[in-house]
Write a protein that holds these residues in place. Structure first.
Motif, short mmCIF file in Angstrom:
data_model
loop_
_atom_site.label_atom_id
_atom_site.label_comp_id
_atom_site.label_asym_id
_atom_site.label_seq_id
_atom_site.Cartn_x
_atom_site.Cartn_y
_atom_site.Cartn_z
N ALA A 79 -4.34 0.96 -5.55
CA ALA A 79 -4.35 1.34 -4.14
C ALA A 79 -5.68 2.03 -3.83
CB ALA A 79 -3.18 2.26 -3.82
N LYS A 133 0.84 -1.20 0.00
CA LYS A 133 0.00 0.00 0.00
C LYS A 133 0.87 1.26 0.00
CE LYS A 133 -3.42 2.60 2.54
NZ LYS A 133 -4.24 2.73 3.72
N ASN A 162 -6.08 4.40 -0.76
CA ASN A 162 -4.89 5.25 -0.66
C ASN A 162 -5.04 6.40 0.33
OD1 ASN A 162 -6.05 7.54 -2.14
ND2 ASN A 162 -5.93 6.19 -3.92
N CYS A 212 0.98 4.14 -2.84
CA CYS A 212 0.72 5.54 -2.47
C CYS A 212 1.89 6.44 -2.87
CB CYS A 212 0.42 5.65 -0.98
SG CYS A 212 -1.20 5.00 -0.53
#
Length: 101
Positions: free
Chosen positions: A45, A13, A48, A17
């Motif tokens: 993502a 993740k 995000n 990001c």
């Protein structure tokens, strides 16, 4: 929950990001391709945490100068068309109104 941790760990993740946050257009890349790549980053993502206005800003900031000038010119032309329509009709255009050719 194990499925999420296995296939989408926090490190992944963060990586996705970072791609959104530090997005940059490849020199010479067309607008359609740039948008397609940015959209893929967002889809990879989905959680995000970036609000839409920040995503728009990150996309715009990541564009090269030539594409930014092009988009600003297009925006100016659309505003000019809207102004002409408003002057002709006497009523301001709503965001949902289409601009006639």
């Amino acid at each position: 929950m194990c499925f999420v941790k296995k296939w989408f760990p926090p490190s992944k993740k963060v990586e996705q990001c970072e791609k959104i946050f530090h997005f940059r257009q490849v020199p010479g890349e067309q607008l359609f391709d740039v948008w397609k790549m940015f959209k893929q980053y967002i889809l990879r993502a989905p959680t995000n945490g970036f609000p839409n206005n920040i995503l728009s800003e990150k996309f715009y900031i990541g564009l090269d100068d030539e594409l930014v000038l092009y988009l600003n010119r297009e925006k100016h032309e659309i505003e000019q068309k809207n102004m002409k329509i408003e002057l002709m009709t006497g009523a301001p255009l709503e965001d949902t109104d289409e601009i006639p050719d």
